[in-house]
Design an enzyme around this catalytic site. Structure first.
Site, PDB file in Angstrom:
ATOM      1  N   ASP A  51       0.809  -1.334   0.415  1.00 36.65           N
ATOM      2  CA  ASP A  51       0.071   0.259   0.025  1.00 36.65           C
ATOM      3  C   ASP A  51       0.750   1.332  -0.151  1.00 36.65           C
ATOM      4  OD1 ASP A  51      -2.453  -1.307  -0.264  1.00 36.65           O
ATOM      5  OD2 ASP A  51      -2.556  -1.546   2.345  1.00 36.65           O
ATOM      6  N   TYR A 107       7.003 -10.020   6.287  1.00 35.81           N
ATOM      7  CA  TYR A 107       6.804  -8.889   6.702  1.00 35.81           C
ATOM      8  C   TYR A 107       7.251  -8.307   7.962  1.00 35.81           C
ATOM      9  CZ  TYR A 107       4.103  -8.255   3.204  1.00 35.81           C
ATOM     10  OH  TYR A 107       3.203  -7.891   1.752  1.00 35.81           O
TER      11      TYR A 107
END
Length: 242
Positions: A51, A107
Site C-alpha cells: 500500500d 513482513y
C-alpha cells in the site's frame, strides 16, 4: 523472450503503493517506465502489492525481455533508471512467476515510542505499544490458517480470504538510536492491509483497549472491533520465499 527475476528495495514514502496508478506514481509504473525506455514492453509481476507508504527490502518481480538482453547487461542499464528511490539489488534469468510461485512472505513492522528526529518519520512508526509480552500474546492468536475477511480493507481483489500465518512474534531492538519493537509476521500470502490490521489489533490489546476475546471474535468473523489499520510507514515487505 527471456524471463527475469528481479529483487528490489524501494522507499514507499515516494510512491502511492506498488500497483500502477492513474498518475503514474506507483512502483510498478516506475519499473515499467524504466523498462520501456530500454525498449522492453512487459507487464511486471510482483510477489506482493504494498500500500501507499509501505516499504520493501526484498520485493521480487518477474518480467520478460528480448533475447538479446542478459542479466548483467540489463542490470547495468536498468539500475540507474530506477535509482534513487528504487534499488535493483539482484537480477537473474529465471523462468518463474513472482506471485504464483511464492511460498511465503515475511513482513516486518517497526514501532518506537519516541521518535527523536523527523527524518525517520517516514520509516519508523511512532506510538505507544504497551508491553512486549502482551504483544506476543496477541500475535499468537493469528498463527494457523484463518479466514481473514475481517482483517482486510475493502478493495482487495480476492476470491479466497483464507490465509495461513506460520509465525508471528515481536521483539525489541535498537535502530539508529531508537528503541523499537519489531513485529515479524510470516504467512503464505496476505489480504489488503491485513498485516497492518493485525499489528493494530495487537497494539490495542497491549494497551488494554480491547480484549483477546474481541480479537478472537474478529478472527472468526463474528464481530469486527479493529477497522482502521495502523499507520503504513512502519511496514516493510522483508522477504519472499520460493
Amino acid at each position: 523472450m527471456r524471463c527475469f527475476k528481479a529483487t528490489i528495495a524501494y522507499d514507499g514514502a515516494y510512491f502511492l503503493g506498488y500497483a500502477k496508478q492513474p498518475n503514474k506514481l506507483g512502483v510498478q509504473d516506475k519499473i515499467e517506465s524504466a523498462l520501456n525506455a530500454l525498449g522492453i514492453k512487459s507487464v511486471v509481476v510482483a510477489a506482493g502489492r504494498t500500500d501507499k507508504g509501505v516499504h520493501a527490502n526484498n520485493q521480487v518481480l518477474s518480467f520478460y525481455a528480448q533475447k538479446h538482453w542478459n542479466a548483467a547487461k540489463l542490470f547495468y542499464y536498468l539500475a540507474p533508471k530506477l535509482a534513487p528511490h528504487v534499488v535493483l539489488k539482484k537480477l537473474e534469468e529465471k523462468n518463474f512467476h513472482a506471485r504464483f510461485d511464492a511460498q511465503k512472505r515475511a513482513y516486518r513492522y517497526l514501532l518506537t515510542k519516541n521518535l527523536k528526529t523527523p527524518f525517520l518519520a517516514p520509516y519508523i512508526a511512532c506510538g505507544d505499544y504497551g508491553s512486549l509480552d502482551a504483544l506476543n500474546t496477541a500475535l499468537k492468536q493469528f498463527t494457523g490458517k484463518h479466514d481473514f475477511s475481517m482483517f482486510k480493507k475493502e478493495g482487495g481483489a480476492t476470491t479466497n480470504p483464507k490465509r495461513a500465518i506460520f509465525n508471528a512474534f515481536a521483539y525489541k531492538t535498537f535502530i539508529i538510536g531508537h528503541e523499537c519493537v519489531v513485529f515479524k509476521i510470516i504467512g503464505d500470502a496476505f489480504l489488503r492491509s491485513s498485516v497492518r490490521l493485525i499489528v493494530q489489533a495487537c497494539v490495542q490489546y497491549s494497551l488494554e483497549k480491547i480484549t483477546l476475546a474481541e480479537i478472537q471474535a474478529q478472527i472468526h468473523n463474528i464481530k469486527a472491533t479493529i477497522r482502521t489499520p495502523i499507520m503504513a510507514n512502519g511496514l516493510y515487505l522483508h522477504r519472499v520465499y520460493y
